[in-house]
Design a protein around this motif. Structure first.
Motif, PDB file in Angstrom:
ATOM      1  N   GLY A  20       0.805  -1.209   0.000  1.00 12.03           N
ATOM      2  CA  GLY A  20       0.000   0.000   0.000  1.00 12.03           C
ATOM      3  C   GLY A  20       0.844   1.268   0.000  1.00 12.03           C
ATOM      4  N   ILE A  21       1.934   1.260   0.754  1.00 11.64           N
ATOM      5  CA  ILE A  21       2.848   2.414   0.776  1.00 11.64           C
ATOM      6  C   ILE A  21       3.450   2.646  -0.609  1.00 11.64           C
ATOM      7  CG2 ILE A  21       5.054   3.239   1.676  1.00 11.64           C
ATOM      8  CD1 ILE A  21       2.918   3.528   3.708  1.00 11.64           C
ATOM      9  N   ILE A  22       3.849   1.572  -1.288  1.00 13.90           N
ATOM     10  CA  ILE A  22       4.444   1.699  -2.620  1.00 13.90           C
ATOM     11  C   ILE A  22       3.429   2.246  -3.618  1.00 13.90           C
ATOM     12  CG2 ILE A  22       5.447   0.405  -4.551  1.00 13.90           C
ATOM     13  CD1 ILE A  22       6.710  -1.465  -2.525  1.00 13.90           C
ATOM     14  N   ILE A  77       5.647  19.003   0.062  1.00 12.04           N
ATOM     15  CA  ILE A  77       5.808  18.046  -1.040  1.00 12.04           C
ATOM     16  C   ILE A  77       7.185  17.391  -0.981  1.00 12.04           C
ATOM     17  CG2 ILE A  77       5.919  17.790  -3.544  1.00 12.04           C
ATOM     18  CD1 ILE A  77       3.848  19.917  -3.847  1.00 12.04           C
ATOM     19  N   GLN A  78       8.227  18.183  -0.776  1.00 11.52           N
ATOM     20  CA  GLN A  78       9.571  17.627  -0.720  1.00 11.52           C
ATOM     21  C   GLN A  78       9.728  16.662   0.454  1.00 11.52           C
ATOM     22  OE1 GLN A  78      12.761  20.478  -1.116  1.00 11.52           O
ATOM     23  NE2 GLN A  78      11.537  21.877  -2.323  1.00 11.52           N
ATOM     24  N   THR A  79       9.203  17.041   1.605  1.00  8.53           N
ATOM     25  CA  THR A  79       9.316  16.173   2.770  1.00  8.53           C
ATOM     26  C   THR A  79       8.511  14.891   2.588  1.00  8.53           C
ATOM     27  OG1 THR A  79       9.551  18.148   4.153  1.00  8.53           O
ATOM     28  CG2 THR A  79       9.060  16.071   5.265  1.00  8.53           C
ATOM     29  N   SER A  80       7.305  15.008   2.043  1.00  9.16           N
ATOM     30  CA  SER A  80       6.479  13.817   1.815  1.00  9.16           C
ATOM     31  C   SER A  80       7.136  12.883   0.808  1.00  9.16           C
ATOM     32  CB  SER A  80       5.087  14.222   1.324  1.00  9.16           C
ATOM     33  OG  SER A  80       4.420  15.004   2.290  1.00  9.16           O
ATOM     34  N   ARG A  81       7.738  13.448  -0.226  1.00  8.16           N
ATOM     35  CA  ARG A  81       8.478  12.620  -1.179  1.00  8.16           C
ATOM     36  C   ARG A  81       9.589  11.837  -0.489  1.00  8.16           C
ATOM     37  NH1 ARG A  81       9.956  16.014  -6.657  1.00  8.16           N
ATOM     38  NH2 ARG A  81       7.885  16.014  -7.648  1.00  8.16           N
ATOM     39  N   ALA A  82      10.392  12.552   0.277  1.00  9.07           N
ATOM     40  CA  ALA A  82      11.536  11.912   0.931  1.00  9.07           C
ATOM     41  C   ALA A  82      11.085  10.810   1.887  1.00  9.07           C
ATOM     42  CB  ALA A  82      12.366  12.956   1.670  1.00  9.07           C
ATOM     43  N   LEU A  83      10.044  11.074   2.660  1.00 16.25           N
ATOM     44  CA  LEU A  83       9.574  10.085   3.630  1.00 16.25           C
ATOM     45  C   LEU A  83       8.973   8.866   2.950  1.00 16.25           C
ATOM     46  CD1 LEU A  83       7.961  12.392   6.344  1.00 16.25           C
ATOM     47  CD2 LEU A  83      10.052  11.048   6.557  1.00 16.25           C
ATOM     48  N   MET A  84       8.191   9.071   1.896  1.00 13.36           N
ATOM     49  CA  MET A  84       7.555   7.947   1.221  1.00 13.36           C
ATOM     50  C   MET A  84       8.578   7.104   0.470  1.00 13.36           C
ATOM     51  SD  MET A  84       4.403   7.964   2.068  1.00 13.36           S
ATOM     52  CE  MET A  84       3.564   6.915   0.891  1.00 13.36           C
ATOM     53  N   ILE A  85       9.556   7.742  -0.161  1.00 15.70           N
ATOM     54  CA  ILE A  85      10.608   6.971  -0.842  1.00 15.70           C
ATOM     55  C   ILE A  85      11.412   6.177   0.174  1.00 15.70           C
ATOM     56  CG2 ILE A  85      12.761   7.182  -2.148  1.00 15.70           C
ATOM     57  CD1 ILE A  85      11.528   9.572  -3.583  1.00 15.70           C
ATOM     58  N   THR A  86      11.767   6.822   1.296  1.00 15.81           N
ATOM     59  CA  THR A  86      12.503   6.112   2.343  1.00 15.81           C
ATOM     60  C   THR A  86      11.707   4.936   2.889  1.00 15.81           C
ATOM     61  OG1 THR A  86      13.610   8.179   2.957  1.00 15.81           O
ATOM     62  CG2 THR A  86      13.671   6.377   4.555  1.00 15.81           C
ATOM     63  N   ALA A  87      10.411   5.143   3.103  1.00 10.85           N
ATOM     64  CA  ALA A  87       9.563   4.061   3.615  1.00 10.85           C
ATOM     65  C   ALA A  87       9.471   2.916   2.623  1.00 10.85           C
ATOM     66  CB  ALA A  87       8.172   4.607   3.935  1.00 10.85           C
ATOM     67  N   SER A  88       9.347   3.234   1.335  1.00 11.32           N
ATOM     68  CA  SER A  88       9.249   2.188   0.320  1.00 11.32           C
ATOM     69  C   SER A  88      10.535   1.366   0.236  1.00 11.32           C
ATOM     70  CB  SER A  88       8.930   2.801  -1.047  1.00 11.32           C
ATOM     71  OG  SER A  88       7.704   3.497  -1.019  1.00 11.32           O
ATOM     72  N   ILE A  89      11.681   2.045   0.313  1.00 10.86           N
ATOM     73  CA  ILE A  89      12.966   1.334   0.230  1.00 10.86           C
ATOM     74  C   ILE A  89      13.227   0.557   1.516  1.00 10.86           C
ATOM     75  CG2 ILE A  89      15.464   1.642   0.033  1.00 10.86           C
ATOM     76  CD1 ILE A  89      14.917   4.068  -1.731  1.00 10.86           C
ATOM     77  N   VAL A 110      10.839  -3.484  14.073  1.00 17.74           N
ATOM     78  CA  VAL A 110      11.129  -2.060  14.289  1.00 17.74           C
ATOM     79  C   VAL A 110      11.208  -1.322  12.955  1.00 17.74           C
ATOM     80  CG1 VAL A 110      12.871  -0.435  15.118  1.00 17.74           C
ATOM     81  CG2 VAL A 110      12.269  -2.427  16.507  1.00 17.74           C
ATOM     82  N   LEU A 111      11.827  -1.949  11.946  1.00 15.70           N
ATOM     83  CA  LEU A 111      11.908  -1.312  10.626  1.00 15.70           C
ATOM     84  C   LEU A 111      10.521  -1.154  10.005  1.00 15.70           C
ATOM     85  CD1 LEU A 111      15.068  -3.029   9.057  1.00 15.70           C
ATOM     86  CD2 LEU A 111      14.870  -0.746  10.063  1.00 15.70           C
ATOM     87  N   VAL A 112       9.646  -2.133  10.199  1.00 15.82           N
ATOM     88  CA  VAL A 112       8.278  -2.006   9.697  1.00 15.82           C
ATOM     89  C   VAL A 112       7.559  -0.849  10.390  1.00 15.82           C
ATOM     90  CG1 VAL A 112       6.033  -3.153   9.541  1.00 15.82           C
ATOM     91  CG2 VAL A 112       8.111  -4.437   9.048  1.00 15.82           C
ATOM     92  N   LEU A 113       7.805  -0.674  11.663  1.00 22.38           N
ATOM     93  CA  LEU A 113       7.204   0.457  12.380  1.00 22.38           C
ATOM     94  C   LEU A 113       7.724   1.788  11.839  1.00 22.38           C
ATOM     95  CD1 LEU A 113       7.261  -0.825  16.080  1.00 22.38           C
ATOM     96  CD2 LEU A 113       5.290  -0.605  14.570  1.00 22.38           C
ATOM     97  N   LEU A 114       9.008   1.844  11.480  1.00 18.00           N
ATOM     98  CA  LEU A 114       9.549   3.069  10.876  1.00 18.00           C
ATOM     99  C   LEU A 114       8.887   3.349   9.530  1.00 18.00           C
ATOM    100  CD1 LEU A 114      13.374   2.723  11.673  1.00 18.00           C
ATOM    101  CD2 LEU A 114      11.690   4.193  12.797  1.00 18.00           C
ATOM    102  N   VAL A 115       8.627   2.300   8.749  1.00 13.29           N
ATOM    103  CA  VAL A 115       7.896   2.464   7.491  1.00 13.29           C
ATOM    104  C   VAL A 115       6.511   3.056   7.760  1.00 13.29           C
ATOM    105  CG1 VAL A 115       6.841   1.216   5.564  1.00 13.29           C
ATOM    106  CG2 VAL A 115       9.150   0.613   6.324  1.00 13.29           C
ATOM    107  N   PHE A 140       5.531   4.905  10.353  1.00 11.48           N
ATOM    108  CA  PHE A 140       5.615   6.299  10.799  1.00 11.48           C
ATOM    109  C   PHE A 140       5.899   7.238   9.625  1.00 11.48           C
ATOM    110  CE2 PHE A 140       6.983   4.505  15.109  1.00 11.48           C
ATOM    111  CZ  PHE A 140       5.675   4.539  15.569  1.00 11.48           C
ATOM    112  N   GLY A 141       6.759   6.806   8.689  1.00  8.50           N
ATOM    113  CA  GLY A 141       7.016   7.622   7.505  1.00  8.50           C
ATOM    114  C   GLY A 141       5.770   7.828   6.679  1.00  8.50           C
ATOM    115  N   GLY A 142       4.972   6.768   6.505  1.00  6.10           N
ATOM    116  CA  GLY A 142       3.727   6.898   5.755  1.00  6.10           C
ATOM    117  C   GLY A 142       2.704   7.761   6.467  1.00  6.10           C
ATOM    118  N   ILE A 143       2.613   7.626   7.780  1.00  5.32           N
ATOM    119  CA  ILE A 143       1.634   8.413   8.536  1.00  5.32           C
ATOM    120  C   ILE A 143       1.950   9.907   8.453  1.00  5.32           C
ATOM    121  CG2 ILE A 143       0.807   8.919  10.866  1.00  5.32           C
ATOM    122  CD1 ILE A 143       1.096   5.938  11.484  1.00  5.32           C
TER     123      ILE A 143
END
Length: 209
Positions: free
Chosen positions: A18-20, A76-88, A123-128, A130-133
Motif C-alpha cells: 500500500g505504501i508503494i 511536497i519535498q518532505t512527503s516525497r523523501a519520507l515515502m521513498i525512504t519508507a518504500s525502500i 522495528v523497521l516495519v514500524l519506521l515504514v 511512521f514515515g507513511g503516517i
C-alpha cells in the motif's frame, strides 16, 4: 506465537504494498470549487500528488510533472523523501521478518539470532509506518493551505491503509517474538545454580548432625 508472527508478517507485506502504491500514484487530493461531476464537465477537477498536478475531465487526463525541486513547497519535498525512504526501507524489513519465521531455518543458527532478526524487522516495519503516517497527514494539510477546498483521493486512502497495516503488523512482529532464548538459558542456569547451592547446604547440615 508462531501464528501471530506469521499474521504480522502478512499484514506488514500488504501494508508495504500500500505504501508503494501511494508513492507511485498521483491522486492524493482532488481540488474542485464545485461538485466532482461538475468539475469534470468543466475541466476544472484537479488531482495533486507527489510527482504531478493533473487535470481530470470526462475525456481527458492530463498531468504536469513537478520537476522544479527547489521551488516546490516543503510539504511536497518532505512527503516525497519520507515515502521513498519508507518504500525502500520496507524491503529489508520484510526480508528480516520473513527469515525470522519459525518455518524458515538458515542452517544451524541459534534461536537468539532469529529472535534479534525478528525484533529488528518489526522495528523497521514500524519506521515504514511512521514515515507513511507523517506524509499522508502533512500533505493534505499543506494542499488545503494552498488551494482551499479539496477532497481526498484514492492514493491518500491507500497510504493511510498501508501505514495502518504496517503499524499493526510491525507491532505484532515486535511484541510476539517472545523472550530471547539467551535470556531463558541464563535464567535456567542461575535457577539451576541456586538449586545446587541449596542441595549442598542441606547435605552439609545433614553431615554435621
Amino acid at each position: 506465537m508462531a501464528c501471530l508472527q506469521l499474521t504480522g508478517f502478512m499484514i506488514s507485506c500488504f501494508g508495504w504494498i500500500g505504501i508503494i502504491v501511494a508513492t507511485a500514484t498521483n491522486e492524493w487530493v482532488l481540488t474542485c470549487k464545485y461538485g466532482v461531476s461538475t468539475c469534470k464537465k468543466m475541466d476544472e477537477l484537479g488531482a495533486r500528488g507527489l510527482w504531478a498536478d493533473c487535470v481530470i475531465s470526462t475525456a481527458l487526463y492530463h498531468c504536469k510533472s513537478l520537476n522544479q525541486i527547489l521551488t516546490l513547497p516543503a510539504y511536497i519535498q518532505t512527503s516525497r523523501a519520507l515515502m521513498i525512504t519508507a518504500s525502500i526501507l520496507g524491503l529489508p524489513a520484510i526480508l528480516l521478518v520473513m527469515m525470522s519465521l519459525p518455518c524458515i531455518n538458515l542452517g544451524s543458527e541459534p534461536q537468539s539470532i532469529k529472535h534479534k532478526r525478528s525484533v529488528l524487522g518489526g522495528v523497521l516495519v514500524l519506521l515504514v509506518a511512521f514515515g507513511g503516517i507523517i506524509s499522508t497527514v502533512w500533505f493534505p494539510i499543506g494542499v488545503h493551505r494552498d488551494s482551499g477546498l479539496m477532497t481526498f483521493g484514492y492514493s491518500l486512502y491507500t497510504g493511510w491503509v498501508g501505514s495502518a497495516l504496517c503499524l499493526f503488523g510491525g507491532s505484532m512482529v515486535s511484541c510476539c517474538s517472545g523472550d530471547s532464548p539467551q535470556y531463558d538459558e541464563d535464567r535456567y542456569y542461575y535457577a539451576k545454580q541456586g538449586e545446587d547451592t541449596t542441595a549442598s547446604t542441606n547435605h552439609a547440615k545433614s553431615a554435621q548432625v
